[in-house]
Write an enzyme that holds these catalytic residues in place. Structure first.
Site, mmCIF file in Angstrom:
data_model
loop_
_atom_site.group_PDB
_atom_site.id
_atom_site.type_symbol
_atom_site.label_atom_id
_atom_site.label_comp_id
_atom_site.label_asym_id
_atom_site.label_seq_id
_atom_site.Cartn_x
_atom_site.Cartn_y
_atom_site.Cartn_z
ATOM 1 N N MET A 171 27.694 38.739 51.394
ATOM 2 C CA MET A 171 28.273 37.989 52.433
ATOM 3 C C MET A 171 29.349 36.925 52.163
ATOM 4 S SD MET A 171 26.629 34.690 52.442
ATOM 5 C CE MET A 171 26.622 33.952 54.089
ATOM 6 N N TYR A 172 29.453 36.705 50.851
ATOM 7 C CA TYR A 172 30.371 35.541 50.167
ATOM 8 C C TYR A 172 31.885 36.404 50.772
ATOM 9 C CZ TYR A 172 26.807 33.458 47.650
ATOM 10 O OH TYR A 172 25.625 32.837 47.411
ATOM 11 N N SER A 173 32.366 35.504 51.293
ATOM 12 C CA SER A 173 33.926 36.108 51.929
ATOM 13 C C SER A 173 33.967 37.506 52.341
ATOM 14 C CB SER A 173 34.839 36.027 50.489
ATOM 15 O OG SER A 173 35.214 34.656 50.283
#
Length: 326
Positions: free
Chosen positions: A58-60
């Site tokens: 889910m990071y970036s």
């Protein structure tokens, strides 16, 4: 750099883990560095002896994994680095693109490996507890992921101690892969996990890899009681304002700053050194968007604090409501 075993496994990780949430695309968060600006941090981390890199799908929204994978292919040998990723949070509007169902876990690990450009991750986390999916479904799927060679070890992140204990027991009952790591919310300002989660992990031989060891930058000493913002992140990080900024939080920071000035270190180094002195802690996961942040974090590994220093830093602490489980 120092290296320690991850829990009771034979795998050794650097005492500082580089968190990759800061690297990806600024379209996701204003304070995130784009790929060109991210790569020097990954290269410098390797030069400083960091072998442990922590990202999440889910990071970036996947870009962090892509950036991580390309940089590590360019700057390191795959077998000489420890790569961790996580899944749970929504990756699209699709009803199944979230949670810890067998479907989402199997889809997620394959997507993560494609983005990383790797055949496996060393450590695969469930990013939170899924209240909608049966625990046995999640644990069996994780076991299959390990047996398929797509992950070497599994870990968990912020949840209640009873939940983690139940997961450990259930996996053992079925002969499934055991969790070896807990990435929990823990720092000088938020210490609620000292009550149950950390003692559980120590007793069970689980490696503890705290997220937000600097309280989203709060422990660097550049936040102020009037809430004036001095960095891009402090201006836009609503989560930090929701979690910290109580009066007694600033009392803790005041002592961190005082001890840092007395000993010739930065406040961030004192906060990290405190954590590295605590029982059971393996590798704090640090973020760095300025090069001196990274270099100071590595230097903090060598800072020695006395028992009196530790007690002085901890004295102003006041209990908090549970933060970070959702």
């Amino acid at each position: 750099m120092e290296y320690v075993r991850l829990g009771e496994t034979g795998m050794k990780v650097s005492r500082i883990c580089l968190g990759m949430m800061s690297y990806g695309t600024s379209q996701w968060r204003d304070w995130v560095l784009d790929e060109e600006d991210s790569r020097p941090f990954i290269q410098r981390a390797l030069e400083l002896g960091i072998n442990f890199f922590d990202t999440a799908d889910m990071y970036s929204l996947g870009v962090s994994e892509e950036v991580t994978g390309r940089a590590l292919r360019d700057f390191a040998r795959r077998d000489e680095v420890i790569v961790a990723s996580k899944t749970y949070w929504p990756m699209s509007d699709d009803v199944n693109a979230r949670g810890l169902s067998r479907k989402h876990l199997m889809d997620s690990i394959d997507a993560t490996l494609r983005r990383l450009g790797m055949e496996y991750v060393d450590l695969y986390y469930i990013h939170r507890w899924d209240y909608e999916t049966p625990l046995v479904e999640t644990l069996e799927a994780l076991n299959d992921i390990v047996r398929a060679g797509k992950a070497r070890y599994i870990g968990a992140s912020s949840m209640f101690a009873w939940q983690f204990a139940k997961a450990l027991y259930t996996a053992e009952l079925h002969g499934w892969t055991r969790f070896v790591a807990m990435q929990n919310h823990y720092n000088l300002i938020y210490r609620e996990d000292e009550r149950e989660m950390i003692p559980l992990c120590i007793d069970e031989g689980i490696g503890i890899l705290p997220w937000s060891p600097l309280a989203r930058g709060f422990l660097t000493g550049n936040r102020h009681r009037e809430k004036s913002a001095v960095t891009t992140r402090s201006q836009t990080d609503d989560m930090a304002h929701a979690m910290y900024y109580q009066g007694h939080d600033f009392d803790v920071v005041d002592r961190v700053v005082e001890l840092a000035e007395k000993n010739g270190h930065s406040p961030a180094q004192i906060a990290l050194a405190w954590m590295l002195h605590k029982p059971g802690i393996t590798s704090p996961v640090i973020g760095a968007t300025k090069m001196h942040h990274l270099e100071e974090a590595v230097a903090a590994v060598q800072i020695l604090l006395s028992e009196a220093d530790l007690a002085y830093l901890e004295a102003p602490y006041q209990p908090h409501t549970i933060l970070g489980h959702s």
